[in-house]
Write a protein that holds these residues in place. Structure first.
Motif, short mmCIF file in Angstrom:
data_model
loop_
_atom_site.label_atom_id
_atom_site.label_comp_id
_atom_site.label_asym_id
_atom_site.label_seq_id
_atom_site.Cartn_x
_atom_site.Cartn_y
_atom_site.Cartn_z
N VAL A 5 0.79 -1.12 0.16
CA VAL A 5 -0.03 0.06 -0.02
C VAL A 5 0.87 1.20 -0.02
N VAL A 6 2.27 1.27 0.79
CA VAL A 6 2.89 2.50 0.74
C VAL A 6 4.01 2.38 -0.29
N LEU A 7 4.66 1.38 -0.54
CA LEU A 7 5.51 1.03 -1.45
C LEU A 7 5.16 0.32 -2.80
N GLU A 8 5.81 0.73 -3.90
CA GLU A 8 5.76 -0.02 -5.15
C GLU A 8 6.81 -1.24 -4.94
N LEU A 9 6.73 -2.13 -5.91
CA LEU A 9 7.38 -3.46 -5.91
C LEU A 9 8.87 -3.07 -5.81
N PRO A 10 9.58 -2.09 -6.74
CA PRO A 10 10.97 -2.07 -6.64
C PRO A 10 11.63 -1.32 -5.26
N GLN A 11 10.58 -0.53 -4.71
CA GLN A 11 11.04 -0.25 -3.25
C GLN A 11 10.69 -1.22 -2.33
N ALA A 12 10.00 -1.96 -2.34
CA ALA A 12 9.53 -3.20 -1.57
C ALA A 12 10.85 -4.15 -1.45
N ILE A 13 11.47 -4.43 -2.84
CA ILE A 13 12.60 -5.30 -2.73
C ILE A 13 13.64 -4.65 -2.31
N SER A 14 13.86 -3.42 -2.37
CA SER A 14 15.00 -2.72 -2.01
C SER A 14 14.77 -2.74 -0.42
N LEU A 15 13.80 -2.56 0.27
CA LEU A 15 13.52 -2.49 1.60
C LEU A 15 13.91 -3.97 2.21
N ALA A 16 13.42 -4.91 1.37
CA ALA A 16 13.57 -6.37 1.94
C ALA A 16 15.30 -6.92 1.78
N ALA A 17 16.02 -6.04 0.77
CA ALA A 17 17.26 -6.34 0.67
C ALA A 17 17.99 -5.75 1.83
N LEU A 18 17.46 -4.83 2.29
CA LEU A 18 18.35 -3.93 3.46
C LEU A 18 18.07 -4.54 4.61
N ILE A 19 16.78 -5.17 4.85
CA ILE A 19 16.51 -5.79 6.26
C ILE A 19 17.42 -7.08 6.33
N ASN A 20 17.46 -7.80 5.16
CA ASN A 20 18.24 -9.06 4.86
C ASN A 20 19.76 -8.72 5.22
N PHE A 21 20.20 -7.77 4.80
CA PHE A 21 21.53 -7.29 4.89
C PHE A 21 21.93 -6.84 6.31
N THR A 22 20.87 -6.08 6.90
CA THR A 22 21.12 -5.69 8.28
C THR A 22 20.97 -7.18 9.09
N ALA A 23 20.28 -7.75 9.24
CA ALA A 23 20.13 -8.98 9.60
C ALA A 23 21.49 -9.94 9.58
N ALA A 24 21.99 -9.93 8.19
CA ALA A 24 23.23 -10.92 8.14
C ALA A 24 24.34 -10.15 8.68
N SER A 25 24.41 -8.65 8.77
CA SER A 25 25.51 -8.05 9.46
C SER A 25 25.54 -8.14 10.96
N GLY A 26 24.12 -8.27 11.43
CA GLY A 26 24.27 -8.54 13.01
C GLY A 26 24.47 -9.87 13.44
N ALA A 27 24.24 -10.91 12.43
CA ALA A 27 24.63 -12.26 12.92
C ALA A 27 25.85 -12.61 12.61
N THR A 28 26.54 -11.75 11.67
CA THR A 28 27.98 -11.70 11.59
C THR A 28 28.80 -11.27 12.75
N VAL A 29 28.25 -10.05 13.26
CA VAL A 29 29.01 -9.14 14.41
C VAL A 29 28.84 -10.17 15.68
N LEU A 30 27.35 -10.88 15.95
CA LEU A 30 27.47 -11.82 17.02
C LEU A 30 28.25 -12.90 16.99
N ALA A 31 28.58 -13.61 15.70
CA ALA A 31 29.26 -14.90 15.62
C ALA A 31 30.50 -14.33 15.85
N TRP A 32 31.02 -13.13 15.53
CA TRP A 32 32.70 -12.67 15.92
C TRP A 32 32.87 -12.41 17.32
N ARG A 33 31.79 -11.92 17.91
CA ARG A 33 31.89 -11.64 19.48
C ARG A 33 31.76 -13.09 20.12
#
Length: 103
Positions: A73-101
């Motif tokens: 309703v708020v975003l168009e498909l390309p924007q929603a895909i970009s947001l999903a990629a950003l969320i996935n990248f953030t989750a992967a980065s957080g998991a990597t940091v936690l694994a290193w710690r």
């Protein structure tokens, strides 16, 4: 896209298979790796697998529901895909940091 519109189905299928092989293999490998780690840390194979599948399923269902109800309703498909990629990248980065710690 236009090049594939006139290509034989076998070529389209082969190209799609090649493009999707690496990311789907990596996604499919995450849960067994998590199960191995959870069993090593907490013991109890059944409880560990059940908890991980539960969290995985609830996360997927929640994401799909939020996407269907509100995000389109708020975003168009390309924007929603970009947001999903950003969320996935953030989750992967957080998991990597936690694994290193944890080392």
């Amino acid at each position: 896209g236009e090049a594939f519109a006139t290509s034989p189905r076998a070529i389209v299928a082969t190209v799609n298979f090649a493009i999707l092989l690496v990311p789907t293999s990596l996604m499919g490998a995450t849960l067994p790796i998590l199960v191995t780690d959870a069993v090593r840390r907490h013991g109890g194979v059944g409880v560990s697998i059940g908890a991980l599948y539960f969290v995985n399923t609830m996360g997927a269902a929640t994401g799909a529901l939020l996407l269907a109800i509100g995000l389109f309703v708020v975003l168009e498909l390309p924007q929603a895909i970009s947001l999903a990629a950003l969320i996935n990248f953030t989750a992967a980065s957080g998991a990597t940091v936690l694994a290193w710690r944890g080392r």
